[in-house]
Write a protein that holds these residues in place. Structure first.
Motif, PDB file in Angstrom:
ATOM      1  N   SER A 230      24.796  72.017  81.264  1.00  0.00           N
ATOM      2  CA  SER A 230      24.302  73.218  81.225  1.00  0.00           C
ATOM      3  C   SER A 230      24.797  74.478  81.385  1.00  0.00           C
ATOM      4  N   THR A 233      27.418  75.005  78.291  1.00  0.00           N
ATOM      5  CA  THR A 233      26.466  75.709  77.835  1.00  0.00           C
ATOM      6  C   THR A 233      25.815  77.401  77.625  1.00  0.00           C
ATOM      7  N   ILE A 270      23.258  71.547  73.894  1.00  0.00           N
ATOM      8  CA  ILE A 270      21.905  72.229  74.466  1.00  0.00           C
ATOM      9  C   ILE A 270      21.190  70.460  74.131  1.00  0.00           C
ATOM     10  N   TYR A 273      22.234  67.879  77.149  1.00  0.00           N
ATOM     11  CA  TYR A 273      21.815  68.271  78.793  1.00  0.00           C
ATOM     12  C   TYR A 273      20.033  68.135  78.754  1.00  0.00           C
ATOM     13  N   ARG A 277      18.174  64.658  80.508  1.00  0.00           N
ATOM     14  CA  ARG A 277      17.671  65.474  81.844  1.00  0.00           C
ATOM     15  C   ARG A 277      16.567  64.387  81.705  1.00  0.00           C
ATOM     16  N   GLU A 303      11.378  75.878  81.572  1.00  0.00           N
ATOM     17  CA  GLU A 303      13.342  75.251  81.123  1.00  0.00           C
ATOM     18  C   GLU A 303      13.410  74.363  79.591  1.00  0.00           C
ATOM     19  N   PHE A 307      15.416  76.034  76.671  1.00  0.00           N
ATOM     20  CA  PHE A 307      16.241  75.079  75.948  1.00  0.00           C
ATOM     21  C   PHE A 307      16.763  74.503  74.458  1.00  0.00           C
ATOM     22  N   GLY A 337      19.607  78.118  81.333  1.00  0.00           N
ATOM     23  CA  GLY A 337      20.243  78.044  82.327  1.00  0.00           C
ATOM     24  C   GLY A 337      20.248  78.320  83.602  1.00  0.00           C
ATOM     25  N   TYR A 340      16.982  77.174  85.399  1.00  0.00           N
ATOM     26  CA  TYR A 340      17.159  76.046  85.739  1.00  0.00           C
ATOM     27  C   TYR A 340      17.948  75.478  87.003  1.00  0.00           C
TER      28      TYR A 340
END
Length: 398
Positions: A230, A233, A270, A273, A277, A303, A307, A337, A340
């Motif tokens: 992240s 990113t 992105i 990530y 996750r 979040e 993203f 980001g 997060y």
């Protein structure tokens, strides 16, 4: 090494600069008051929340936003994409300023800042007494080293300017320094890629130490990797944001094709990530927490949505977004980001029922003041040193 970079020029003491100066002075005065009265009266910190806005924003989020130099260096030097050369100096400048702000924030936040100088000396005079397995120690050492590396990486811009100084000693020193940097830059860049890889992941590892105090949606084994991905990113997003703003404010010709390509790279990070996750949470059986009607599930999905939005924008725009759309997409990446990191360090951190935290007015004003000073230094450097590429609109259209 300049790749067409030149000083923007123009007056320094403009009206916006004076406003920033006032905010900066106010922030400095409050910092002086913080050192006079201590952390208790000046912040909302407690034994339950030993860190707050200065760490969550100025350090954890600020250093991620300052990873533009790191992110661009990956595609420029490691993946050998030389087309991004015009973006590297502005990216390194914003990185150097962002990490310098983080270092200042740490000194303001810690209880005994006058002992910070002992960290790089191994705890002198008690050398060898450190816990070398400490994630926080690794973050401190890497951030200190990376601040120095970033300013060294940026030094050719200063040497270029000073080579023409009427001061013969400064001119001679700058020529020698510039020549040395041309030969040594590759090794400095290698160090500049290694250090943020270490400490950005360690910022995630640090929260794993809180154990059950961290909500299950954020307390996963991949937190260090997610922090690293992240931050890349956010680094790309920061470069797009900075380039868009500087081209508009300083009337520079924007590097649209480069930014479109860089935006595409950010979209790849992105999906990596988001995929990691979601897959990890499903694998660990966290589906119930993901769909529970509470603030934590709401923040988690916010979040993810933030993203995904810039990625959807990228494909709906045919992978060729205009500068305005890229700017908006970069803002979504930054907010995603930042959220997060705020969630991990503050919202999802649960020290106990009797502990609460909300930043005090002095904490907010110090952060505003520090950011104002950062922007002022950026303005002074780009106006006086060859940082930005692209000619002014007046010249390019003549």
């Amino acid at each position: 090494m300049s790749h067409g970079a030149e000083p923007v020029g123009g007056p320094i003491m403009t009206r916006p600069f004076k406003i920033l100066l006032g905010l900066g002075i106010l922030g400095v005065l409050i910092v002086a008051w913080r050192f006079a009265v201590g952390l208790g009266p000046s912040t909302g910190l407690s034994d339950g929340y030993p860190w707050g806005l200065w760490i969550a924003f100025d350090v954890v989020t600020g250093t991620a936003l300052a990873c533009g130099g790191y992110a661009v260096a990956i595609v420029l030097y490691i993946l050998n994409k030389g087309m991004y050369h015009p973006l590297i100096r502005p990216a390194i400048l914003t990185s150097a300023l962002g990490y310098s702000v983080a270092a200042v924030a740490i000194m303001i936040d810690v209880g005994r800042p006058w002992h910070i100088w002992r960290i790089p000396l191994g705890g002198f005079p008690d050398v060898g007494s450190y816990n070398w397995n400490s994630a926080l120690l690794e973050v401190a050492l890497c951030v200190m080293a990376y601040v120095a590396v970033l300013w060294i990486e940026l030094s050719p811009a200063f040497f270029e300017k000073w080579q023409h100084s009427p001061n013969s000693t400064l001119a001679k020193f700058s020529k020698v320094g510039y020549s040395f940097m041309e030969k040594a830059l590759i090794w400095i860049v290698a160090l500049g890629v290694l250090l943020p890889t270490m400490h950005q992941s360690s910022l995630g590892s640090l929260m794993l130490l809180s154990g059950p105090r961290l909500h299950p949606l954020w307390n996963t084994a991949l937190v260090p990797l997610l922090f690293l991905i992240s931050c890349i990113t956010m680094g790309y997003a920061a470069v797009v944001f900075e380039s868009s703003m500087s081209s508009a404010i300083f009337k520079r010709k924007p590097e649209v094709k480069m930014l479109q390509s860089l935006y595409g790279v950010a979209v790849i990070t992105i999906w990596i990530y988001v995929g990691l996750r979601l897959a990890e949470l499903v694998y660990q059986g966290r589906l119930p927490e993901m769909f529970t009607a509470d603030i934590y599930a709401a923040m988690f999905w916010l979040e993810i949505v933030l993203f995904v939005i810039p990625a959807i924008m990228y494909y709906r725009g045919g992978k060729k977004l205009d500068l305005g759309a890229m700017f908006r997409g970069a803002m979504f990446m930054v907010f995603a980001g930042a959220l997060y990191r705020f969630d991990t360090y503050l919202v999802a951190f649960q020290p106990g029922e009797n502990w609460t935290y909300f930043p005090t007015v002095p904490e907010i004003l110090v952060t505003v003041g520090v950011v104002a000073i950062e922007i002022m230094v950026y303005i002074v450097i780009v106006k006086r040193f060859p940082i930005l590429s692209g000619r002014t609109a007046a010249v390019s259209t003549s």
